[in-house]
Structure formats: C-alpha cells, structure tokens
Design a protein around this motif. Structure first.
Motif, PDB file in Angstrom:
ATOM      1  N   VAL A 106      -7.102   2.743 -10.957  1.00 39.39           N
ATOM      2  CA  VAL A 106      -6.295   2.633  -9.737  1.00 39.39           C
ATOM      3  C   VAL A 106      -4.947   3.331  -9.944  1.00 39.39           C
ATOM      4  O   VAL A 106      -3.893   2.774  -9.628  1.00 39.39           O
ATOM      5  N   ALA A 107      -5.002   4.547 -10.460  1.00 37.87           N
ATOM      6  CA  ALA A 107      -3.772   5.296 -10.741  1.00 37.87           C
ATOM      7  C   ALA A 107      -2.927   5.432  -9.485  1.00 37.87           C
ATOM      8  O   ALA A 107      -3.430   5.709  -8.399  1.00 37.87           O
ATOM      9  N   GLY A 108      -1.646   5.214  -9.648  1.00 33.46           N
ATOM     10  CA  GLY A 108      -0.714   5.356  -8.539  1.00 33.46           C
ATOM     11  C   GLY A 108      -0.485   4.085  -7.754  1.00 33.46           C
ATOM     12  O   GLY A 108       0.388   4.048  -6.893  1.00 33.46           O
ATOM     13  N   LEU A 109      -1.251   3.039  -8.015  1.00 38.50           N
ATOM     14  CA  LEU A 109      -1.064   1.766  -7.317  1.00 38.50           C
ATOM     15  C   LEU A 109      -0.344   0.786  -8.236  1.00 38.50           C
ATOM     16  O   LEU A 109      -0.630   0.715  -9.427  1.00 38.50           O
ATOM     17  N   SER A 110       0.579   0.055  -7.661  1.00 34.49           N
ATOM     18  CA  SER A 110       1.306  -0.950  -8.441  1.00 34.49           C
ATOM     19  C   SER A 110       0.630  -2.309  -8.280  1.00 34.49           C
ATOM     20  O   SER A 110      -0.275  -2.477  -7.457  1.00 34.49           O
ATOM     21  N   GLN A 111       1.092  -3.255  -9.054  1.00 38.47           N
ATOM     22  CA  GLN A 111       0.541  -4.610  -9.011  1.00 38.47           C
ATOM     23  C   GLN A 111       0.691  -5.220  -7.619  1.00 38.47           C
ATOM     24  O   GLN A 111      -0.182  -5.941  -7.157  1.00 38.47           O
ATOM     25  N   ASP A 112       1.792  -4.905  -6.936  1.00 37.73           N
ATOM     26  CA  ASP A 112       2.036  -5.461  -5.606  1.00 37.73           C
ATOM     27  C   ASP A 112       1.113  -4.859  -4.552  1.00 37.73           C
ATOM     28  O   ASP A 112       0.949  -5.446  -3.479  1.00 37.73           O
ATOM     29  N   GLU A 113       0.526  -3.704  -4.829  1.00 43.23           N
ATOM     30  CA  GLU A 113      -0.339  -3.040  -3.857  1.00 43.23           C
ATOM     31  C   GLU A 113      -1.817  -3.379  -4.065  1.00 43.23           C
ATOM     32  O   GLU A 113      -2.669  -2.885  -3.350  1.00 43.23           O
ATOM     33  N   LEU A 114      -2.108  -4.243  -5.028  1.00 44.81           N
ATOM     34  CA  LEU A 114      -3.480  -4.641  -5.328  1.00 44.81           C
ATOM     35  C   LEU A 114      -3.670  -6.128  -5.031  1.00 44.81           C
ATOM     36  O   LEU A 114      -2.747  -6.919  -5.197  1.00 44.81           O
ATOM     37  N   ASN A 135     -19.357 -16.508  -4.308  1.00 42.68           N
ATOM     38  CA  ASN A 135     -19.990 -15.611  -5.271  1.00 42.68           C
ATOM     39  C   ASN A 135     -19.661 -14.147  -4.978  1.00 42.68           C
ATOM     40  O   ASN A 135     -20.453 -13.263  -5.298  1.00 42.68           O
ATOM     41  N   MET A 136     -18.517 -13.899  -4.392  1.00 45.01           N
ATOM     42  CA  MET A 136     -18.096 -12.541  -4.063  1.00 45.01           C
ATOM     43  C   MET A 136     -16.704 -12.302  -4.629  1.00 45.01           C
ATOM     44  O   MET A 136     -15.790 -13.092  -4.428  1.00 45.01           O
ATOM     45  N   LEU A 137     -16.564 -11.201  -5.371  1.00 43.47           N
ATOM     46  CA  LEU A 137     -15.266 -10.775  -5.882  1.00 43.47           C
ATOM     47  C   LEU A 137     -14.842  -9.570  -5.054  1.00 43.47           C
ATOM     48  O   LEU A 137     -15.600  -8.602  -4.932  1.00 43.47           O
ATOM     49  N   ILE A 138     -13.650  -9.632  -4.476  1.00 45.09           N
ATOM     50  CA  ILE A 138     -13.146  -8.558  -3.628  1.00 45.09           C
ATOM     51  C   ILE A 138     -11.873  -8.014  -4.257  1.00 45.09           C
ATOM     52  O   ILE A 138     -10.920  -8.758  -4.488  1.00 45.09           O
ATOM     53  N   VAL A 139     -11.878  -6.707  -4.546  1.00 44.93           N
ATOM     54  CA  VAL A 139     -10.703  -6.018  -5.071  1.00 44.93           C
ATOM     55  C   VAL A 139     -10.256  -5.041  -3.993  1.00 44.93           C
ATOM     56  O   VAL A 139     -11.037  -4.186  -3.556  1.00 44.93           O
ATOM     57  N   ALA A 140      -9.011  -5.168  -3.561  1.00 46.27           N
ATOM     58  CA  ALA A 140      -8.494  -4.319  -2.484  1.00 46.27           C
ATOM     59  C   ALA A 140      -7.187  -3.673  -2.925  1.00 46.27           C
ATOM     60  O   ALA A 140      -6.417  -4.265  -3.682  1.00 46.27           O
ATOM     61  N   GLY A 141      -6.978  -2.472  -2.446  1.00 47.54           N
ATOM     62  CA  GLY A 141      -5.742  -1.754  -2.726  1.00 47.54           C
ATOM     63  C   GLY A 141      -5.203  -1.114  -1.461  1.00 47.54           C
ATOM     64  O   GLY A 141      -5.960  -0.541  -0.680  1.00 47.54           O
ATOM     65  N   GLN A 142      -3.908  -1.241  -1.249  1.00 50.53           N
ATOM     66  CA  GLN A 142      -3.248  -0.689  -0.065  1.00 50.53           C
ATOM     67  C   GLN A 142      -1.993   0.028  -0.524  1.00 50.53           C
ATOM     68  O   GLN A 142      -1.028  -0.612  -0.933  1.00 50.53           O
ATOM     69  N   LYS A 143      -2.009   1.355  -0.511  1.00 51.11           N
ATOM     70  CA  LYS A 143      -0.866   2.153  -0.943  1.00 51.11           C
ATOM     71  C   LYS A 143       0.222   2.093   0.119  1.00 51.11           C
ATOM     72  O   LYS A 143      -0.032   2.280   1.300  1.00 51.11           O
ATOM     73  N   ALA A 144       1.441   1.795  -0.340  1.00 54.33           N
ATOM     74  CA  ALA A 144       2.578   1.772   0.575  1.00 54.33           C
ATOM     75  C   ALA A 144       2.877   3.201   1.022  1.00 54.33           C
ATOM     76  O   ALA A 144       2.900   4.125   0.209  1.00 54.33           O
ATOM     77  N   ASN A 145       3.057   3.371   2.306  1.00 52.32           N
ATOM     78  CA  ASN A 145       3.322   4.711   2.850  1.00 52.32           C
ATOM     79  C   ASN A 145       4.770   5.122   2.609  1.00 52.32           C
ATOM     80  O   ASN A 145       5.690   4.347   2.829  1.00 52.32           O
ATOM     81  N   SER A 146       4.921   6.347   2.152  1.00 50.70           N
ATOM     82  CA  SER A 146       6.269   6.908   2.018  1.00 50.70           C
ATOM     83  C   SER A 146       6.291   8.191   2.840  1.00 50.70           C
ATOM     84  O   SER A 146       5.927   9.263   2.374  1.00 50.70           O
ATOM     85  N   ASP A 147       6.693   8.033   4.109  1.00 49.90           N
ATOM     86  CA  ASP A 147       6.681   9.152   5.048  1.00 49.90           C
ATOM     87  C   ASP A 147       7.837  10.117   4.848  1.00 49.90           C
ATOM     88  O   ASP A 147       7.898  11.154   5.495  1.00 49.90           O
ATOM     89  N   ASP A 148       8.745   9.808   3.942  1.00 53.44           N
ATOM     90  CA  ASP A 148       9.900  10.672   3.749  1.00 53.44           C
ATOM     91  C   ASP A 148       9.592  11.863   2.838  1.00 53.44           C
ATOM     92  O   ASP A 148      10.457  12.694   2.594  1.00 53.44           O
ATOM     93  N   VAL A 149       8.347  11.987   2.349  1.00 52.32           N
ATOM     94  CA  VAL A 149       7.970  13.084   1.447  1.00 52.32           C
ATOM     95  C   VAL A 149       7.026  14.025   2.177  1.00 52.32           C
ATOM     96  O   VAL A 149       6.082  13.609   2.822  1.00 52.32           O
ATOM     97  N   GLU A 150       7.327  15.327   2.072  1.00 56.01           N
ATOM     98  CA  GLU A 150       6.437  16.333   2.647  1.00 56.01           C
ATOM     99  C   GLU A 150       5.630  16.940   1.502  1.00 56.01           C
ATOM    100  O   GLU A 150       6.188  17.537   0.584  1.00 56.01           O
ATOM    101  N   TYR A 151       4.315  16.745   1.542  1.00 53.33           N
ATOM    102  CA  TYR A 151       3.437  17.225   0.477  1.00 53.33           C
ATOM    103  C   TYR A 151       2.991  18.651   0.763  1.00 53.33           C
ATOM    104  O   TYR A 151       2.573  18.969   1.876  1.00 53.33           O
ATOM    105  N   LEU A 152       3.082  19.514  -0.235  1.00 52.53           N
ATOM    106  CA  LEU A 152       2.517  20.854  -0.142  1.00 52.53           C
ATOM    107  C   LEU A 152       1.047  20.827  -0.577  1.00 52.53           C
ATOM    108  O   LEU A 152       0.234  21.590  -0.080  1.00 52.53           O
ATOM    109  N   HIS A 153       0.748  19.940  -1.509  1.00 55.08           N
ATOM    110  CA  HIS A 153      -0.632  19.703  -1.931  1.00 55.08           C
ATOM    111  C   HIS A 153      -0.743  18.236  -2.313  1.00 55.08           C
ATOM    112  O   HIS A 153       0.103  17.708  -3.027  1.00 55.08           O
ATOM    113  N   ARG A 154      -1.768  17.572  -1.841  1.00 52.56           N
ATOM    114  CA  ARG A 154      -1.945  16.155  -2.171  1.00 52.56           C
ATOM    115  C   ARG A 154      -3.315  15.979  -2.832  1.00 52.56           C
ATOM    116  O   ARG A 154      -4.335  15.929  -2.161  1.00 52.56           O
ATOM    117  N   GLY A 155      -3.338  15.905  -4.155  1.00 48.97           N
ATOM    118  CA  GLY A 155      -4.572  15.777  -4.905  1.00 48.97           C
ATOM    119  C   GLY A 155      -4.786  14.401  -5.496  1.00 48.97           C
ATOM    120  O   GLY A 155      -5.891  14.067  -5.917  1.00 48.97           O
TER     121      GLY A 155
END
Length: 158
Positions: free
Chosen positions: A55-63, A70-90
């Motif tokens: 889960v590279a790029g995700l912090s503990q607070d975003e997981l 009998n169900m394990l659910i792992v969820a991740g929600q990346k916080a949006n940072s709209d102040d950055v303009e990406y030239l390439h997003r890989g």
C-alpha cells in the motif's frame, strides 16, 4: 472458456456445508479480478496466517481494517491533494477495498504498516470444546452396572 458449476445436488445431500458451498458459488461467479493492491497470503504456523499488502503512498490514517463475522475488509482512501499539478502520475493513489473470506474461528491478532507494506496477522483459535479429546477406557471392574428398571403397571379390577 468458462464453466459454471451447479452445486444444487450438494445442497440436497449435505448439512452444515452451506457457507462453504456459497463461497464456492461466489468464487465461480466472480467476473473481474482486481489485482490492486498486490498482496501475499502466507501460512506462518499450524494455525497462524499473515496477509502482506503493498500500500505504498498510503498512511496509517488512510487505511481501515474491519472484521465482520467471517469477512476481513481492508480499505484504503487516499486523501486528495488538489494543489499539485501532475505532469505524469504513475504511483497509484486510488481507493480500494479488498475482502478476504475467513474460516470459522480465525481472528485478526495484529496489524502493522512498515515501508509501505501492510501486514495483518491472523490466528485460528479453535474453542476448547471443539478440540479432539481423549476418552478414558475403563476396565470391566470399574464400570458402573446398568440398572434395569421394572415398569410397574397399574392393576385393573376385573
């Protein structure tokens, strides 16, 4: 080529296996397989398991890790940072939700996040009353004698 299996004959002749058969049916119906984020499942002991999820790029607070029955659910929600303009997003920064079907008596015992790897430790804890037990065999001398009881009938006057 896809083959759909019909489990209805098994439902008619088995008792108590409905959860397993439902899981097999659900697995056969799965059409798309989401491969993100990548993960490993390892057996680390006789009753111990470990899920390692990248889960590279995700912090503990975003997981979030949730166990519901009998169900394990792992969820991740990346916080949006709209102040950055990406030239390439890989680097993937999308939200995800990964579900793992757990067997009976499997519990999450711990989780940790180190160097972009989320590690979830699981343990199967079988209750004492469900574990095999040794039955003592006594010799004929120590066996209690079975008592035969006389059923008394009421006498009716003729």
């Amino acid at each position: 080529m896809r083959t759909n299996l019909d489990f209805s004959p098994l439902f008619r002749s088995s008792i108590g296996f409905d959860r397993m058969l439902n899981a097999l049916e659900a697995a056969s119906r799965a059409e798309t397989i989401d491969t993100w984020p990548p993960y490993d499942i390892a057996k680390t002991g006789e009753n111990d398991y470990r899920i390692v999820m990248a889960v590279a790029g995700l912090s503990q607070d975003e997981l979030a890790i949730t166990q519901e029955q009998n169900m394990l659910i792992v969820a991740g929600q990346k916080a949006n940072s709209d102040d950055v303009e990406y030239l390439h997003r890989g680097i993937a920064g999308r939200s995800f939700q990964r579900r793992f079907e757990l067997a009976d008596h499997v519990k999450v015992v711990g989780a940790g996040l180190v160097n972009g790897l989320l590690t979830i430790d699981l343990k199967r804890e079988i209750p004492e009353e469900m574990k095999p037990r040794q039955i003592e065999i006594r010799t004929g001398q120590g066996m209690p004698k079975a008592e035969t009881k006389q059923i008394e009938a009421k006498k009716q006057a003729a």
